[in-house]
Each structure stands twice: as C-alpha cells, then as structure tokens.
Design a protein around this motif. Structure first.
Motif, PDB file in Angstrom:
ATOM      1  N   PRO A 168       0.833  -1.209   0.000  1.00 35.60           N
ATOM      2  CA  PRO A 168       0.000   0.000   0.000  1.00 35.60           C
ATOM      3  C   PRO A 168       0.864   1.255   0.000  1.00 35.60           C
ATOM      4  O   PRO A 168       1.923   1.289   0.627  1.00 35.60           O
ATOM      5  CB  PRO A 168      -0.795  -0.122   1.305  1.00 35.60           C
ATOM      6  CG  PRO A 168       0.050  -0.978   2.191  1.00 35.60           C
ATOM      7  CD  PRO A 168       0.748  -1.940   1.282  1.00 35.60           C
ATOM      8  N   GLY A 169       0.393   2.291  -0.683  1.00 31.23           N
ATOM      9  CA  GLY A 169       1.140   3.545  -0.711  1.00 31.23           C
ATOM     10  C   GLY A 169       1.071   4.288   0.600  1.00 31.23           C
ATOM     11  O   GLY A 169       1.999   5.007   0.976  1.00 31.23           O
ATOM     12  N   SER A 170      -0.039   4.150   1.315  1.00 29.91           N
ATOM     13  CA  SER A 170      -0.210   4.767   2.629  1.00 29.91           C
ATOM     14  C   SER A 170      -0.874   3.766   3.541  1.00 29.91           C
ATOM     15  O   SER A 170      -1.648   2.913   3.086  1.00 29.91           O
ATOM     16  CB  SER A 170      -1.056   6.034   2.541  1.00 29.91           C
ATOM     17  OG  SER A 170      -0.437   7.007   1.731  1.00 29.91           O
ATOM     18  N   VAL A 171      -0.591   3.863   4.824  1.00 29.65           N
ATOM     19  CA  VAL A 171      -1.104   2.885   5.773  1.00 29.65           C
ATOM     20  C   VAL A 171      -1.814   3.570   6.936  1.00 29.65           C
ATOM     21  O   VAL A 171      -1.468   4.682   7.331  1.00 29.65           O
ATOM     22  CB  VAL A 171       0.014   1.977   6.310  1.00 29.65           C
ATOM     23  CG1 VAL A 171       0.593   1.119   5.189  1.00 29.65           C
ATOM     24  CG2 VAL A 171       1.121   2.784   6.987  1.00 29.65           C
ATOM     25  N   ASP A 179      -6.108  10.538  14.210  1.00 27.54           N
ATOM     26  CA  ASP A 179      -7.391  10.327  13.545  1.00 27.54           C
ATOM     27  C   ASP A 179      -7.213   9.526  12.260  1.00 27.54           C
ATOM     28  O   ASP A 179      -6.133   9.459  11.670  1.00 27.54           O
ATOM     29  CB  ASP A 179      -8.046  11.674  13.224  1.00 27.54           C
ATOM     30  CG  ASP A 179      -8.687  12.325  14.447  1.00 27.54           C
ATOM     31  OD1 ASP A 179      -8.924  11.611  15.445  1.00 27.54           O
ATOM     32  OD2 ASP A 179      -8.944  13.538  14.402  1.00 27.54           O
ATOM     33  N   TRP A 180      -8.334   8.939  11.811  1.00 24.96           N
ATOM     34  CA  TRP A 180      -8.429   8.244  10.520  1.00 24.96           C
ATOM     35  C   TRP A 180      -8.170   9.258   9.405  1.00 24.96           C
ATOM     36  O   TRP A 180      -8.664  10.375   9.473  1.00 24.96           O
ATOM     37  CB  TRP A 180      -9.838   7.676  10.375  1.00 24.96           C
ATOM     38  CG  TRP A 180     -10.030   6.811   9.181  1.00 24.96           C
ATOM     39  CD1 TRP A 180     -10.385   7.196   7.931  1.00 24.96           C
ATOM     40  CD2 TRP A 180      -9.878   5.388   9.143  1.00 24.96           C
ATOM     41  NE1 TRP A 180     -10.476   6.124   7.104  1.00 24.96           N
ATOM     42  CE2 TRP A 180     -10.169   4.998   7.815  1.00 24.96           C
ATOM     43  CE3 TRP A 180      -9.524   4.417  10.077  1.00 24.96           C
ATOM     44  CZ2 TRP A 180     -10.122   3.654   7.422  1.00 24.96           C
ATOM     45  CZ3 TRP A 180      -9.488   3.101   9.678  1.00 24.96           C
ATOM     46  CH2 TRP A 180      -9.783   2.730   8.366  1.00 24.96           C
ATOM     47  N   TRP A 181      -7.363   8.909   8.423  1.00 26.48           N
ATOM     48  CA  TRP A 181      -6.906   7.594   8.064  1.00 26.48           C
ATOM     49  C   TRP A 181      -5.503   7.246   8.579  1.00 26.48           C
ATOM     50  O   TRP A 181      -5.033   6.102   8.397  1.00 26.48           O
ATOM     51  CB  TRP A 181      -6.930   7.434   6.537  1.00 26.48           C
ATOM     52  CG  TRP A 181      -6.076   8.450   5.829  1.00 26.48           C
ATOM     53  CD1 TRP A 181      -6.478   9.641   5.311  1.00 26.48           C
ATOM     54  CD2 TRP A 181      -4.662   8.389   5.598  1.00 26.48           C
ATOM     55  NE1 TRP A 181      -5.423  10.326   4.774  1.00 26.48           N
ATOM     56  CE2 TRP A 181      -4.285   9.584   4.930  1.00 26.48           C
ATOM     57  CE3 TRP A 181      -3.663   7.470   5.870  1.00 26.48           C
ATOM     58  CZ2 TRP A 181      -2.973   9.861   4.554  1.00 26.48           C
ATOM     59  CZ3 TRP A 181      -2.349   7.737   5.494  1.00 26.48           C
ATOM     60  CH2 TRP A 181      -2.020   8.924   4.836  1.00 26.48           C
ATOM     61  N   GLN A 222       1.118  15.750  -0.017  1.00 28.95           N
ATOM     62  CA  GLN A 222       1.491  17.165   0.032  1.00 28.95           C
ATOM     63  C   GLN A 222       0.348  17.978   0.631  1.00 28.95           C
ATOM     64  O   GLN A 222      -0.826  17.654   0.424  1.00 28.95           O
ATOM     65  CB  GLN A 222       1.798  17.689  -1.382  1.00 28.95           C
ATOM     66  CG  GLN A 222       2.885  16.937  -2.125  1.00 28.95           C
ATOM     67  CD  GLN A 222       4.268  17.164  -1.532  1.00 28.95           C
ATOM     68  OE1 GLN A 222       4.463  18.060  -0.712  1.00 28.95           O
ATOM     69  NE2 GLN A 222       5.233  16.363  -1.960  1.00 28.95           N
ATOM     70  N   PRO A 223       0.665  19.036   1.392  1.00 31.00           N
ATOM     71  CA  PRO A 223      -0.400  19.908   1.912  1.00 31.00           C
ATOM     72  C   PRO A 223      -1.309  20.392   0.779  1.00 31.00           C
ATOM     73  O   PRO A 223      -0.842  20.767  -0.292  1.00 31.00           O
ATOM     74  CB  PRO A 223       0.381  21.062   2.536  1.00 31.00           C
ATOM     75  CG  PRO A 223       1.701  20.463   2.918  1.00 31.00           C
ATOM     76  CD  PRO A 223       2.012  19.466   1.818  1.00 31.00           C
ATOM     77  N   TRP A 228      -4.535  14.713   2.187  1.00 27.95           N
ATOM     78  CA  TRP A 228      -3.586  15.277   3.139  1.00 27.95           C
ATOM     79  C   TRP A 228      -4.205  15.399   4.529  1.00 27.95           C
ATOM     80  O   TRP A 228      -5.371  15.772   4.687  1.00 27.95           O
ATOM     81  CB  TRP A 228      -3.116  16.657   2.689  1.00 27.95           C
ATOM     82  CG  TRP A 228      -2.364  17.382   3.769  1.00 27.95           C
ATOM     83  CD1 TRP A 228      -2.833  18.366   4.586  1.00 27.95           C
ATOM     84  CD2 TRP A 228      -1.019  17.146   4.170  1.00 27.95           C
ATOM     85  NE1 TRP A 228      -1.853  18.769   5.467  1.00 27.95           N
ATOM     86  CE2 TRP A 228      -0.730  18.034   5.244  1.00 27.95           C
ATOM     87  CE3 TRP A 228      -0.020  16.268   3.736  1.00 27.95           C
ATOM     88  CZ2 TRP A 228       0.522  18.067   5.868  1.00 27.95           C
ATOM     89  CZ3 TRP A 228       1.214  16.306   4.365  1.00 27.95           C
ATOM     90  CH2 TRP A 228       1.481  17.198   5.413  1.00 27.95           C
ATOM     91  N   MET A 229      -3.420  15.072   5.535  1.00 25.87           N
ATOM     92  CA  MET A 229      -3.757  15.342   6.924  1.00 25.87           C
ATOM     93  C   MET A 229      -2.449  15.310   7.715  1.00 25.87           C
ATOM     94  O   MET A 229      -1.425  14.823   7.207  1.00 25.87           O
ATOM     95  CB  MET A 229      -4.761  14.330   7.471  1.00 25.87           C
ATOM     96  CG  MET A 229      -4.309  12.893   7.487  1.00 25.87           C
ATOM     97  SD  MET A 229      -5.596  11.772   8.139  1.00 25.87           S
ATOM     98  CE  MET A 229      -5.763  12.371   9.815  1.00 25.87           C
TER      99      MET A 229
END
Length: 295
Positions: A168-171, A179-181, A222-223, A228-229
């Motif tokens: 996965p690219g992000s976990v 917080d989620w995600w 990126q912001p 983004w978070m």
C-alpha cells in the motif's frame, strides 16, 4: 408392456443450462452489483464446482489504482480451479461521485459510500448465485488494493479467513492517538466500530512488498492534496518502510504477520501473486483440516 417414452428436456431448460455453463462458470462477464450498480465485479468459478465433495471457498482479489481487476481474476483462475475457490474481482471505478477521484475506495469512505459494505453486498450476491455460504473469505489487494485490504481487515475482521496486504502507498496504523486515516482514534465515530483487536488476531495476515519498490512520487502526500492530513507521511518514505510500520503496529497489538520482502521486485502486483497463492493455499489446507482459529 410398452416402455415409457423418454422425456426430452424443454428447450428453455436446455438453453438455461447452456447459458449457465457459458456465463457462470470459468471466467465470467462483468456483472453489476445489484445493491449499487455503480459498482461491478467479475468472477472465476471452476467448472468442477458441482463435482466437488466439499463446498467452495471464496477469494477476493482487489484491484489497485489502475483498476486491472480482470487481470487479477485471471491470475487467480488456476488457483481457484485447483483449490476449489471462486475468485471475485470487484471494480470500484474512478470518479463515481463525478469528481475524478481515483482514491475513494482506498480509504473506505467516499461521500455516503462505504466500500467495505459494497464488497460485502457483492459477496452475498455471489453466495446466492452459487448457492454457497461465504461467512468468511480470503482477501488480497496490492497497491491501492493493499490500502483497501488492511483497512477492511480493521473494519470487518470477522469476515476474513486470511488477508494479504500488498505494497500500500499509505497505511493506517493501529494508533489511538491519531485520527483516521493515519490512525484509528475516531474510527468508531466514522464507521460505527473501533478496531476489534481480538478478532484481528484470529486472521492470518501476509504483508508483501518488493525490496526495489522505492519510487515515492505517487505516495508522498502534500499539503492541499485530497488525502492530506497531519502525519500523512510519518509511517515512512517508501512502500517497504510504510508496510514495515504497519507490521510493527499490528504486532504491537498482538496480530501476527508473515512479512515477505521480495528481492529485486519493484511495484508489480502480478509478480507478487504466486507468493500470495502459496500463503492462501497453506491457510486453506489448515482451514479445511480445522486448524485455523478464524474458521
């Protein structure tokens, strides 16, 4: 005494049987989900289903951002044949809300859509179609599908007999401070359920990524970006680093992980499939012997 005349099948019955053999067995056409026709799926169903002495199992092969769902279905076809499994390959199209969003399914929520629930609706449809019972199934996803798989495991662990999480690219870490995600602090607020760690511990988990899967252009948040978070990149810079962070998070929660770092493999989901099949075959053998607690 005259023997009774042979009863010939009605033409409509014969046509139905031929249609079932042509369209419901082997690789199927693409089928719209009855609950929400914006989504669809295709299947592989072994032609020997009716001849086997045991009920079939179900394996779901989740596509990535490129939506190559038929390719994953076909890659698992031989596995399905020899292991008496139906293969379900969903299609969650880009931009179902008209906004060109490629990533909605990865994070499980998009507008009022819950992608875990859409998949469960597909699973129920397949069970009805083949008169089977799929209380649990195996789930594999690579890249964007790896996003989906580990988050589905957090939301619906009681529905899985195994999960294979690919690159996965992000976990989402099992982190109650974020917080989620990125973490799970507000998961119950968003989804109506917090992580059921005890249920997750019952699911055999594989994580798989290529050692050469080091490009970061697509996975660095990126912001101002759609997803983004704060702390969006804190799990690592590359896919192997982020998957290793996910493994550490799982193991800290008591969830055992088979971690496969594949030498000389870049970002190639189809190349990962044979190792995933070995993992699933082992779990299936133990499940059928009654040796997997999740069964």
């Amino acid at each position: 005494m005259t023997a009774p005349a042979a009863v010939n099948p009605k033409p409509e019955d014969e046509a139905a049987a031929r249609g079932k053999a042509l369209y419901d067995l082997g690789p199927t056409p693409v089928i719209a989900c009855r609950q929400d026709p914006r989504f669809s799926y295709c299947l592989y169903a072994p032609s020997t289903l009716a001849e086997r002495g045991e009920p079939p199992e179900l394996v779901v092969a989740m596509h990535g951002t490129g939506r190559g769902f038929t390719g994953y279905r076909d890659a698992f076809a031989e596995f399905g044949r020899w292991n008496n499994c139906i293969i379900l390959a969903p299609l969650f199209p880009i931009g179902v809300l008209g906004d060109d969003n490629r990533d909605g399914f990865k994070y499980m929520r998009e507008g009022n859509i819950r992608y875990d629930q859409v998949l469960l609706a597909m699973v129920e449809e397949v069970a009805q179609r083949y008169r089977a019972k799929f209380d649990r199934f195996g789930l594999f996803g690579y890249s964007g599908g790896g996003h989906f798989t580990h988050r589905f495991l957090m939301l619906q662990p009681q529905r899985l007999w195994a999960a294979s999480i690919g690159a996965p690219g992000s976990v989402t870490l099992l982190d109650p401070t974020r917080d989620w995600w990125v973490g799970t602090r507000n998961m119950a607020e968003l989804f109506g359920t917090a992580p059921d760690l005890e249920a997750m511990r019952q699911v055999p988990v594989q994580m798989i990524v290529g050692a050469a899967d080091l490009e970061t252009w697509e996975i660095t948040h990126q912001p101002g970006g759609r997803n983004w978070m704060p702390d969006a990149n804190h799990a690592g810079a590359t896919r192997p680093e982020r998957l290793a962070s996910l493994r550490k998070s799982f193991e800290a929660a008591g969830v055992s992980v088979q971690f496969d770092l594949v030498p000389n493999m870049a970002h190639d989901g189809l190349r990962a499939v044979p190792r995933v099949q070995d993992f699933f075959a082992d779990i299936l053998a133990r499940r059928r012997r009654g040796g997997v607690k999740a069964a």
